[in-house]
Scaffold this active site. Structure first.
Site, short mmCIF file in Angstrom:
data_model
loop_
_atom_site.label_atom_id
_atom_site.label_comp_id
_atom_site.label_asym_id
_atom_site.label_seq_id
_atom_site.Cartn_x
_atom_site.Cartn_y
_atom_site.Cartn_z
N SER A 1 -30.67 80.15 -12.48
CA SER A 1 -31.34 78.90 -12.18
C SER A 1 -32.86 79.08 -12.24
O SER A 1 -33.40 79.39 -13.28
CB SER A 1 -30.88 78.36 -10.83
OG SER A 1 -31.01 76.95 -10.77
N LYS B 1 -36.85 55.32 2.47
CA LYS B 1 -37.65 56.35 3.14
C LYS B 1 -36.79 57.38 3.87
O LYS B 1 -37.20 58.53 4.02
CB LYS B 1 -38.64 55.69 4.13
CG LYS B 1 -39.68 56.64 4.68
CD LYS B 1 -40.52 57.24 3.57
CE LYS B 1 -41.57 58.22 4.11
NZ LYS B 1 -42.33 58.86 3.05
#
Length: 293
Positions: free
Chosen positions: A108, A160
Protein backbone atom coordinates in the site's frame (compact mmCIF):
# COMPACT_ATOMS: atom_id res chain seq x y z
CA UNK A 1 63.59 16.96 29.30
CA UNK A 2 63.91 17.73 25.58
CA UNK A 3 62.87 14.17 24.69
CA UNK A 4 59.77 14.47 26.87
CA UNK A 5 58.82 17.75 25.17
CA UNK A 6 59.21 16.15 21.75
CA UNK A 7 56.98 13.24 22.76
CA UNK A 8 54.36 15.58 24.18
CA UNK A 9 54.43 17.66 20.99
CA UNK A 10 54.00 14.55 18.84
CA UNK A 11 51.15 13.34 21.05
CA UNK A 12 49.43 16.73 20.80
CA UNK A 13 49.73 16.74 17.00
CA UNK A 14 48.32 13.21 16.77
CA UNK A 15 45.35 14.10 18.96
CA UNK A 16 44.74 17.32 16.98
CA UNK A 17 44.91 15.45 13.67
CA UNK A 18 42.53 12.78 14.95
CA UNK A 19 40.09 15.41 16.19
CA UNK A 20 40.09 17.25 12.86
CA UNK A 21 39.58 13.97 11.02
CA UNK A 22 36.62 13.13 13.29
CA UNK A 23 35.04 16.58 12.86
CA UNK A 24 35.26 16.74 9.08
CA UNK A 25 34.59 13.03 8.37
CA UNK A 26 32.12 11.93 11.05
CA UNK A 27 31.18 8.76 9.19
CA UNK A 28 34.81 7.76 8.70
CA UNK A 29 34.54 7.41 4.92
CA UNK A 30 37.00 10.04 3.76
CA UNK A 31 39.03 7.56 1.77
CA UNK A 32 35.95 6.10 0.13
CA UNK A 33 33.91 9.23 -0.40
CA UNK A 34 33.44 8.42 -4.09
CA UNK A 35 31.74 5.13 -3.17
CA UNK A 36 29.11 6.35 -0.73
CA UNK A 37 25.56 5.04 -0.81
CA UNK A 38 23.08 6.60 1.61
CA UNK A 39 20.67 4.22 3.34
CA UNK A 40 17.32 5.45 4.65
CA UNK A 41 14.95 3.13 6.50
CA UNK A 42 11.16 3.42 6.34
CA UNK A 43 9.81 1.08 8.99
CA UNK A 44 6.38 0.52 10.48
CA UNK A 45 3.20 2.46 9.87
CA UNK A 46 3.72 5.65 7.87
CA UNK A 47 2.28 8.45 9.99
CA UNK A 48 4.85 11.26 10.00
CA UNK A 49 7.18 11.84 7.06
CA UNK A 50 9.30 14.71 8.39
CA UNK A 51 12.39 12.78 9.54
CA UNK A 52 12.52 10.73 6.35
CA UNK A 53 11.93 13.77 4.14
CA UNK A 54 14.83 15.52 5.87
CA UNK A 55 17.14 12.55 5.30
CA UNK A 56 16.22 12.29 1.60
CA UNK A 57 16.84 16.01 1.06
CA UNK A 58 20.21 15.87 2.83
CA UNK A 59 21.38 12.91 0.77
CA UNK A 60 20.13 14.48 -2.45
CA UNK A 61 22.14 17.65 -1.81
CA UNK A 62 25.26 15.79 -0.62
CA UNK A 63 27.55 15.42 -3.65
CA UNK A 64 29.51 12.68 -1.86
CA UNK A 65 26.42 10.44 -1.81
CA UNK A 66 26.30 8.82 -5.24
CA UNK A 67 23.07 6.84 -4.76
CA UNK A 68 20.38 6.20 -2.16
CA UNK A 69 18.83 2.96 -0.92
CA UNK A 70 15.37 3.20 0.63
CA UNK A 71 14.88 0.16 2.86
CA UNK A 72 11.11 -0.19 3.18
CA UNK A 73 9.45 -2.50 5.68
CA UNK A 74 5.98 -1.03 6.09
CA UNK A 75 2.30 -1.97 5.61
CA UNK A 76 1.57 1.62 4.56
CA UNK A 77 -0.16 4.40 6.46
CA UNK A 78 -1.58 7.89 5.99
CA UNK A 79 -2.16 9.17 2.48
CA UNK A 80 -0.59 12.59 3.12
CA UNK A 81 2.76 11.29 4.47
CA UNK A 82 2.95 8.62 1.75
CA UNK A 83 2.39 11.20 -0.98
CA UNK A 84 4.95 13.59 0.55
CA UNK A 85 7.61 10.89 0.46
CA UNK A 86 6.64 9.82 -3.07
CA UNK A 87 7.09 13.41 -4.30
CA UNK A 88 10.47 13.75 -2.60
CA UNK A 89 11.74 10.51 -4.10
CA UNK A 90 10.54 11.65 -7.55
CA UNK A 91 12.52 14.89 -7.17
CA UNK A 92 15.59 12.99 -6.05
CA UNK A 93 15.72 10.52 -8.96
CA UNK A 94 16.14 13.50 -11.27
CA UNK A 95 19.60 14.14 -9.80
CA UNK A 96 20.78 10.77 -8.44
CA UNK A 97 19.54 7.15 -8.42
CA UNK A 98 17.27 5.85 -5.68
CA UNK A 99 16.87 2.08 -5.22
CA UNK A 100 13.94 0.82 -3.15
CA UNK A 101 14.73 -2.34 -1.19
CA UNK A 102 11.51 -4.05 -0.12
CA UNK A 103 11.73 -6.09 3.09
CA UNK A 104 9.18 -8.50 4.54
CA UNK A 105 6.30 -6.16 3.73
CA UNK A 106 6.20 -3.04 1.57
CA UNK A 107 2.55 -2.73 0.72
CA UNK A 108 0.00 0.00 0.00
CA UNK A 109 1.65 3.30 1.10
CA UNK A 110 4.96 1.44 1.41
CA UNK A 111 4.78 0.41 -2.24
CA UNK A 112 3.41 3.83 -3.20
CA UNK A 113 6.70 5.40 -2.03
CA UNK A 114 8.81 2.68 -3.66
CA UNK A 115 7.14 3.18 -7.04
CA UNK A 116 8.87 6.56 -7.40
CA UNK A 117 12.35 5.02 -7.15
CA UNK A 118 14.77 4.45 -10.02
CA UNK A 119 14.74 0.69 -9.38
CA UNK A 120 12.84 -1.60 -7.03
CA UNK A 121 14.39 -4.76 -5.56
CA UNK A 122 12.19 -7.22 -3.62
CA UNK A 123 12.46 -10.71 -2.21
CA UNK A 124 10.30 -13.34 -3.94
CA UNK A 125 8.31 -13.62 -0.70
CA UNK A 126 7.95 -9.90 0.00
CA UNK A 127 4.34 -8.87 0.64
CA UNK A 128 3.66 -5.87 -1.57
CA UNK A 129 0.96 -4.40 -3.79
CA UNK A 130 -2.29 -3.68 -1.90
CA UNK A 131 -2.91 -0.72 -4.18
CA UNK A 132 -6.04 0.61 -2.56
CA UNK A 133 -7.52 2.94 0.04
CA UNK A 134 -9.39 2.20 3.26
CA UNK A 135 -11.48 4.10 5.78
CA UNK A 136 -12.54 2.43 9.00
CA UNK A 137 -15.45 3.82 11.02
CA UNK A 138 -16.43 1.79 14.11
CA UNK A 139 -20.10 1.72 15.08
CA UNK A 140 -20.88 1.57 18.81
CA UNK A 141 -24.57 2.52 18.49
CA UNK A 142 -26.04 -0.64 20.06
CA UNK A 143 -23.42 -0.78 22.80
CA UNK A 144 -23.96 2.86 23.76
CA UNK A 145 -27.72 2.34 23.84
CA UNK A 146 -27.34 -0.63 26.19
CA UNK A 147 -25.29 1.32 28.69
CA UNK A 148 -27.45 4.43 28.35
CA UNK A 149 -24.98 6.80 26.68
CA UNK A 150 -26.32 9.33 24.17
CA UNK A 151 -24.44 12.03 22.31
CA UNK A 152 -25.65 15.53 21.41
CA UNK A 153 -24.16 16.76 18.12
CA UNK A 154 -24.16 20.42 17.09
CA UNK A 155 -22.75 20.86 13.60
CA UNK A 156 -22.43 23.45 10.85
CA UNK A 157 -23.30 21.14 7.97
CA UNK A 158 -25.06 17.82 7.45
CA UNK A 159 -21.82 15.98 6.64
CA UNK A 160 -19.74 17.41 9.49
CA UNK A 161 -20.10 14.32 11.72
CA UNK A 162 -19.67 11.67 9.03
CA UNK A 163 -18.45 8.52 10.76
CA UNK A 164 -20.05 9.35 14.10
CA UNK A 165 -19.75 6.00 15.98
CA UNK A 166 -22.98 6.61 17.91
CA UNK A 167 -25.26 6.23 14.88
CA UNK A 168 -25.63 4.43 11.56
CA UNK A 169 -24.10 6.01 8.48
CA UNK A 170 -26.69 7.31 6.00
CA UNK A 171 -26.72 6.31 2.33
CA UNK A 172 -25.74 9.87 1.32
CA UNK A 173 -22.78 9.82 3.71
CA UNK A 174 -21.64 6.45 2.41
CA UNK A 175 -21.78 7.72 -1.18
CA UNK A 176 -19.83 10.83 -0.17
CA UNK A 177 -17.10 8.81 1.51
CA UNK A 178 -16.99 6.34 -1.39
CA UNK A 179 -16.35 9.28 -3.73
CA UNK A 180 -13.46 10.38 -1.51
CA UNK A 181 -12.06 6.85 -1.50
CA UNK A 182 -12.36 6.59 -5.28
CA UNK A 183 -10.51 9.89 -5.79
CA UNK A 184 -7.65 8.83 -3.51
CA UNK A 185 -7.54 5.48 -5.34
CA UNK A 186 -7.27 7.22 -8.73
CA UNK A 187 -4.34 9.25 -7.39
CA UNK A 188 -2.66 6.05 -6.20
CA UNK A 189 -3.07 4.35 -9.61
CA UNK A 190 -1.93 7.48 -11.48
CA UNK A 191 1.25 7.87 -9.42
CA UNK A 192 2.20 4.20 -9.53
CA UNK A 193 1.70 4.20 -13.31
CA UNK A 194 3.86 7.33 -13.60
CA UNK A 195 6.62 6.03 -11.34
CA UNK A 196 6.75 2.59 -12.96
CA UNK A 197 6.20 3.85 -16.53
CA UNK A 198 3.11 1.68 -16.92
CA UNK A 199 -0.26 2.44 -18.48
CA UNK A 200 -2.92 3.33 -15.92
CA UNK A 201 -5.20 0.67 -17.43
CA UNK A 202 -2.51 -1.94 -16.74
CA UNK A 203 -2.12 -0.88 -13.10
CA UNK A 204 -5.89 -0.78 -12.62
CA UNK A 205 -6.09 -4.51 -13.46
CA UNK A 206 -4.51 -5.43 -10.11
CA UNK A 207 -5.19 -2.23 -8.14
CA UNK A 208 -8.10 -3.73 -6.22
CA UNK A 209 -6.38 -3.85 -2.85
CA UNK A 210 -5.00 -7.37 -3.28
CA UNK A 211 -1.62 -8.15 -1.74
CA UNK A 212 0.99 -9.42 -4.20
CA UNK A 213 4.07 -11.52 -3.50
CA UNK A 214 7.42 -10.25 -4.73
CA UNK A 215 7.71 -12.88 -7.47
CA UNK A 216 4.30 -11.97 -8.90
CA UNK A 217 5.08 -8.24 -8.57
CA UNK A 218 8.22 -8.85 -10.64
CA UNK A 219 6.19 -10.64 -13.31
CA UNK A 220 3.71 -7.74 -13.40
CA UNK A 221 6.41 -5.09 -13.77
CA UNK A 222 5.92 -3.63 -10.28
CA UNK A 223 9.42 -4.76 -9.28
CA UNK A 224 12.64 -4.58 -11.34
CA UNK A 225 14.74 -7.23 -9.65
CA UNK A 226 14.42 -10.08 -7.15
CA UNK A 227 16.94 -9.96 -4.32
CA UNK A 228 17.70 -8.89 -0.78
CA UNK A 229 19.15 -5.74 0.77
CA UNK A 230 22.68 -6.56 -0.40
CA UNK A 231 21.43 -6.95 -3.95
CA UNK A 232 19.74 -3.54 -3.67
CA UNK A 233 23.04 -2.03 -2.48
CA UNK A 234 24.84 -3.57 -5.45
CA UNK A 235 22.18 -2.19 -7.79
CA UNK A 236 22.59 1.26 -6.22
CA UNK A 237 26.33 1.01 -6.80
CA UNK A 238 25.78 0.23 -10.46
CA UNK A 239 23.21 2.99 -10.90
CA UNK A 240 25.52 5.46 -9.14
CA UNK A 241 28.51 4.38 -11.29
CA UNK A 242 30.48 3.39 -8.20
CA UNK A 243 33.65 1.38 -8.77
CA UNK A 244 34.19 -1.36 -6.23
CA UNK A 245 32.07 -2.14 -3.18
CA UNK A 246 29.86 0.76 -2.02
CA UNK A 247 30.43 2.33 1.40
CA UNK A 248 27.12 2.58 3.24
CA UNK A 249 26.15 5.70 5.16
CA UNK A 250 23.05 5.24 7.31
CA UNK A 251 20.72 8.15 8.04
CA UNK A 252 20.78 9.26 11.66
CA UNK A 253 17.80 8.08 13.65
CA UNK A 254 15.79 10.34 15.90
CA UNK A 255 16.91 10.75 19.51
CA UNK A 256 15.93 8.08 22.02
CA UNK A 257 13.16 9.24 24.35
CA UNK A 258 11.81 8.13 27.73
CA UNK A 259 8.68 6.92 25.91
CA UNK A 260 10.90 4.60 23.84
CA UNK A 261 12.41 3.23 27.06
CA UNK A 262 9.05 2.33 28.60
CA UNK A 263 7.07 1.27 25.52
CA UNK A 264 9.69 0.31 22.96
CA UNK A 265 10.50 2.24 19.78
CA UNK A 266 7.61 1.14 17.53
CA UNK A 267 4.92 1.40 20.22
CA UNK A 268 6.08 4.79 21.47
CA UNK A 269 6.14 6.13 17.90
CA UNK A 270 2.55 4.97 17.40
CA UNK A 271 1.40 6.53 20.68
CA UNK A 272 3.17 9.80 19.80
CA UNK A 273 1.51 9.90 16.38
CA UNK A 274 -1.93 9.42 17.92
CA UNK A 275 -1.29 12.11 20.51
CA UNK A 276 -0.05 14.48 17.82
CA UNK A 277 -3.16 13.88 15.74
CA UNK A 278 -1.21 12.25 12.91
CA UNK A 279 -3.22 9.01 12.86
CA UNK A 280 -5.22 9.89 9.74
CA UNK A 281 -8.35 7.85 9.07
CA UNK A 282 -8.04 7.86 5.25
CA UNK A 283 -5.16 5.52 4.51
CA UNK A 284 -3.02 3.63 2.02
CA UNK A 285 -2.51 0.63 4.29
CA UNK A 286 -2.92 -3.12 4.53
CA UNK A 287 -5.79 -3.90 6.95
CA UNK A 288 -4.94 -6.10 9.94
CA UNK A 289 -7.54 -8.21 11.76
CA UNK A 290 -10.38 -6.52 9.87
CA UNK A 291 -9.22 -2.97 10.43
CA UNK A 292 -6.18 -0.81 9.77
CA UNK A 293 -3.29 -0.72 12.16
Amino acid sequence: MKQTAVWLTCLFLMVAAGTLFWIFTPDGTLLGEDRRVGVIEIRGTIENAQETLKAIKEYRKDSKIKAIVLRIDSPGGGIGPSQELYREVKRTVETKPVVASLGGIAASGGYYIASAATKIVANPGTITGSIGVIIFFPNFKELLEKIGIRSNIIKSGRYKDVGNPSREMTLEERELMQGTIDEAHRQFIRDVASGRNLAEEKVREFADGRIIMGQTAFNLGLVDELGNFEDAVSRAGLEGKIEGEPDLVFAKKKKFSMLDLFLGGDTSERVTDVLDGAALFLRYEVPASGHFR
